[in-house]
Design an enzyme around this catalytic site. Structure first.
Site, PDB file in Angstrom:
ATOM      1  N   ASP A 337      22.574  13.393   4.087  1.00  0.00           N
ATOM      2  CA  ASP A 337      22.968  13.858   5.415  1.00  0.00           C
ATOM      3  C   ASP A 337      23.818  15.121   5.393  1.00  0.00           C
ATOM      4  O   ASP A 337      23.642  16.017   6.229  1.00  0.00           O
ATOM      5  CB  ASP A 337      23.720  12.753   6.155  1.00  0.00           C
ATOM      6  CG  ASP A 337      22.804  11.623   6.599  1.00  0.00           C
ATOM      7  OD1 ASP A 337      21.584  11.843   6.669  1.00  0.00           O
ATOM      8  OD2 ASP A 337      23.311  10.519   6.871  1.00  0.00           O
ATOM      9  N   TYR A 425      22.611   7.441  13.561  1.00  0.00           N
ATOM     10  CA  TYR A 425      23.837   6.824  13.047  1.00  0.00           C
ATOM     11  C   TYR A 425      25.082   7.589  13.457  1.00  0.00           C
ATOM     12  O   TYR A 425      25.095   8.826  13.511  1.00  0.00           O
ATOM     13  CB  TYR A 425      23.796   6.718  11.519  1.00  0.00           C
ATOM     14  CG  TYR A 425      23.452   5.329  11.048  1.00  0.00           C
ATOM     15  CD1 TYR A 425      24.429   4.345  10.973  1.00  0.00           C
ATOM     16  CD2 TYR A 425      22.153   4.982  10.711  1.00  0.00           C
ATOM     17  CE1 TYR A 425      24.125   3.056  10.562  1.00  0.00           C
ATOM     18  CE2 TYR A 425      21.829   3.704  10.300  1.00  0.00           C
ATOM     19  CZ  TYR A 425      22.825   2.736  10.228  1.00  0.00           C
ATOM     20  OH  TYR A 425      22.517   1.456   9.831  1.00  0.00           O
TER      21      TYR A 425
END
Length: 698
Positions: A337, A425
């Site tokens: 990420d 998320y």
């Protein structure tokens, strides 16, 4: 999760106001880049004749911090104010990664002078690519709408193309087992139904079975596959917006709480420098790392308020999220990420009074957009004092002539918080400073599951491994991992430190008394075997394998009674390690996730656990690869890399939005002070049972 606590502060000042109020403030060498500086960097790069190709897109612009010895001299070496002023000449530079002409270009830009200028330029010729830009993703999202095979696939599912939206996903790296596409910067795209009138939970309605391949430099779809048609999950019951789930609101509720600070905030923000209780530290911002904590030192009140170093620089280095579905549409879901999307670039604007209490102070950040122009990330960092009702230390005396009395000291901490939303998320990333001298680092996960559409509506219908949990009709929550790796350059009372394993080992009692006396009936006990890690290989630890205290000590500094001063690592839950095979491609890229602890010698260039070019990286430039050199870590300037790990098996309670779950680590003083540093902490006002009122009622 309880009802949010409402905090009331008598004094509330934003960080921006505090900074503006100080006309004397000038740049700290670790301050994040300003909007003015980013604008100057852009102008310098675009004016440089070194890269004539156009268009040129900016993928990363960050502070190229001065050399560590120079920063330490600036922060701790000055004996007086005049010396401090003379040290304001440290270089102010930026590191830039931009793409033009199908190549990744690296620039070092001098921004200390009136006119920024390019100092160096290089072309990256190895594997991997820089972070995606917003321009990449927005432009790619528009491609499917005019791509006939996609329009037909959508029609086959009973949808209109205007109801569907697509997102860019890294395709990972799978060696020769995936098409090379001539080395092009290629990504994959998958789609969901987007109808905000029906639900905001777009991830709950995937268009399963369809995957596109897009060339991000040519901005064209170059591959397409519609393997099978699956039922699109219904929108009913998937929304999480307050106006869609209520009123009435029938969920559990608790009355709101109130925090009162009659004397105002207990911390002071001067630019990006923070002072609170016995702590001083610097708060920075980076478009890849997010929050950066630097130069954290603690004041030793028993040593006359001596400022003692603890942490030179700390930040999230990477978040690796591999999904456990090997199906054609899912095998490549192996995200890094930070390196692919950027944590700072995806930092959410904090909701005042909810993400952070009302007594919080906020900081903005700036990063470069794909055009190089500054983008303001407003209210992305907050600082607040936490009053959680915890106890710092206590004891009740009920024995002897002294009578009954209790000594209790409340625990108040200072929290630095950022929330990063990476697609589905949400990561709440906290740095919590404690008056006992500890730094607790917490990562809390919430948000929405990544879901796979399936034709099953009940678990009794399932006969094969679906690689996840049926969490509602036609919807699988896919198994996956979260590995959040922190870069923590600890400087315990100085730069030269060692890594110690205090191995806790059981012993049989032989009955032999070293100090004389009769044999005792005890048959066993445990003791500690002290082990100094000499090299990087000895600095790699799976903390689940054997009990041990892991310490970072300064061998040249000792307490009055001879113990080495140090800090120890205390993991708190979420200690999972990767279960992927060593030869699996995602594991090769993130092989450092096999162990929670790695210790390396400091190297300014070794910042990103997944490598500088994480997108489609091959594992040749990551933490595990660097450590193969097996360098010395004894009595050296060393760095702790710690991974908070979680295996996520989804459950129905994770739907439609997940309750928060957390993992943490703490670095805590261990023989660092001569005694409990809180022993002389003033007791609370009107404490009824302290020693000042011996014999008081219990």
């Amino acid at each position: 999760m309880g009802h949010p606590v409402v905090a009331v502060a008598i004094v509330f000042v934003s960080a921006a106001i505090a900074m503006a109020a100080s006309s004397q403030y000038s740049h700290h060498p670790l301050d994040p880049l300003t909007a003015t500086e980013i604008t100057a960097i852009r102008a310098a790069v675009l004016a440089s004749p070194l890269v004539p190709a156009r268009p040129l897109f900016f993928h990363y612009v960050g502070l190229d911090e001065p050399d560590k010895p120079d920063v330490l001299s600036y922060a701790y070496g000055a004996a007086d104010a005049a010396a401090t002023s003379s040290q304001m000449t440290l270089p102010r530079r930026a590191f830039v990664i931009a793409r033009a002409g199908g190549q990744s270009h690296e620039f070092t830009v001098d921004i200390a002078a009136d006119n920024a200028s390019v100092l160096s330029h290089a072309v990256h010729r190895g594997p991997g690519f820089p972070m995606f830009t917003d321009e990449d993703q927005i432009a790619a999202m528009a491609l499917p709408y005019t791509y006939p095979p996609f329009v037909e696939s959508v029609r086959r599912r009973g949808l209109d193309v205007g109801e569907v939206g697509c997102g860019v996903l890294s395709r990972g790296w799978f060696g020769a087992e995936q098409p090379a596409y001539g080395g092009a910067r290629v990504a994959k795209m998958k789609c969901v139904v987007v109808d905000y009138n029906a639900t905001a939970n777009i991830y709950a309605r995937p268009v399963e079975g369809v995957v596109m391949v897009v060339d991000l430099d040519r901005m064209a779809i170059i591959g397409y596959r519609d393997r099978a048609v699956f039922t699109v999950p219904k929108a009913e019951g998937t929304d999480y917006r307050a106006d869609k789930v209520g009123p009435p609101f029938t969920g559990p509720a608790a009355p709101p709480g109130v925090v009162v600070q009659p004397e105002g905030r207990g911390f002071h923000v001067h630019g990006h420098l923070v002072k609170w209780a016995n702590w001083e530290f610097h708060v920075g911002f980076d478009m890849r790392a997010g929050t950066v904590i630097s130069l954290a030192s603690v004041n030793d009140t028993d040593a006359g308020g001596l400022k003692r170093r603890v942490l030179y620089r700390g930040f999230v280095s990477e978040i690796f999220v591999p999904y456990m579905d090997p199906e054609e549409e899912w095998y490549f879901h192996t995200f890094t990420d930070a390196g692919e999307y950027g944590l700072g670039a995806l930092a959410s604007q904090l909701q005042r009074g909810v993400d952070c209490p009302a007594n919080a102070v906020y900081m903005d950040g700036y990063y470069a957009g794909s055009d190089g122009k500054p983008v303001k990330a407003e209210d992305v960092i907050c600082l607040f004092e936490r009053y959680a009702g915890d106890v710092a230390w206590r004891h009740t005396n009920g024995i002897g002539l002294g009578g009954l009395f209790s000594e209790v000291r409340p625990d108040v901490t200072l929290v630095v918080r950022m929330v990063v939303t990476v697609g589905n998320y949400d990561y709440t990333l906290d740095w919590e400073f404690k008056t006992v001298g500890s730094i607790k680092i917490v990562v809390s996960l919430s948000g929405i599951l990544e879901m796979k559409a399936i034709n099953y509506t009940h678990v009794d219908q399932i006969r094969e491994d679906t690689h996840g949990t049926l969490i509602t009709e036609n919807t699988i929550g896919v198994y996956h991992d979260h590995f959040v790796t922190y870069h923590l350059d600890l400087d315990i009372d100085g730069t030269r430190n060692s890594f110690i394993k205090n191995n806790i080992v059981p012993k049989r009692n032989t009955g032999v008394r070293a100090t004389g006396g009769a044999p005792a009936p005890r048959r066993s006990y445990w003791t500690v075997l002290y082990e100094v890690a000499e090299t990087e290989a000895e600095g790699q630890v799976n903390i689940n394998s054997a009990p041990a205290d892991l310490l970072f000590v300064n061998p040249s500094k000792k307490t009055k009674i001879g113990n080495e001063v140090g800090y120890r690592l205390i993991p708190t839950g979420a200690t999972a390690t990767s279960l992927l095979a060593d030869d699996d491609y995602p594991e090769r890229r993130a092989s450092y996730t096999k162990k929670q602890v790695w210790v390396t010698p400091y190297n300014k260039s070794e910042k990103w656990a997944s490598g500088l070019y994480a997108e489609q990286s091959t594992g040749d430039d990551n933490l595990a690869a660097w450590s193969k050199r097996n360098r010395s870590i004894k009595d050296e300037d060393i760095v702790l890399w710690y991974t908070v790990g979680l295996h996520h098996v989804p459950y129905q309670e994770d739907f439609p939005v997940m309750p928060t779950i957390s993992g943490a680590l703490e670095v805590r003083p261990s023989n660092f002070f001569e005694r409990n540093p809180l022993i002389r902490t003033k007791p609370p006002e009107n404490s009824p049972n302290c020693s000042c009122s011996i014999g008081g009622s219990a």
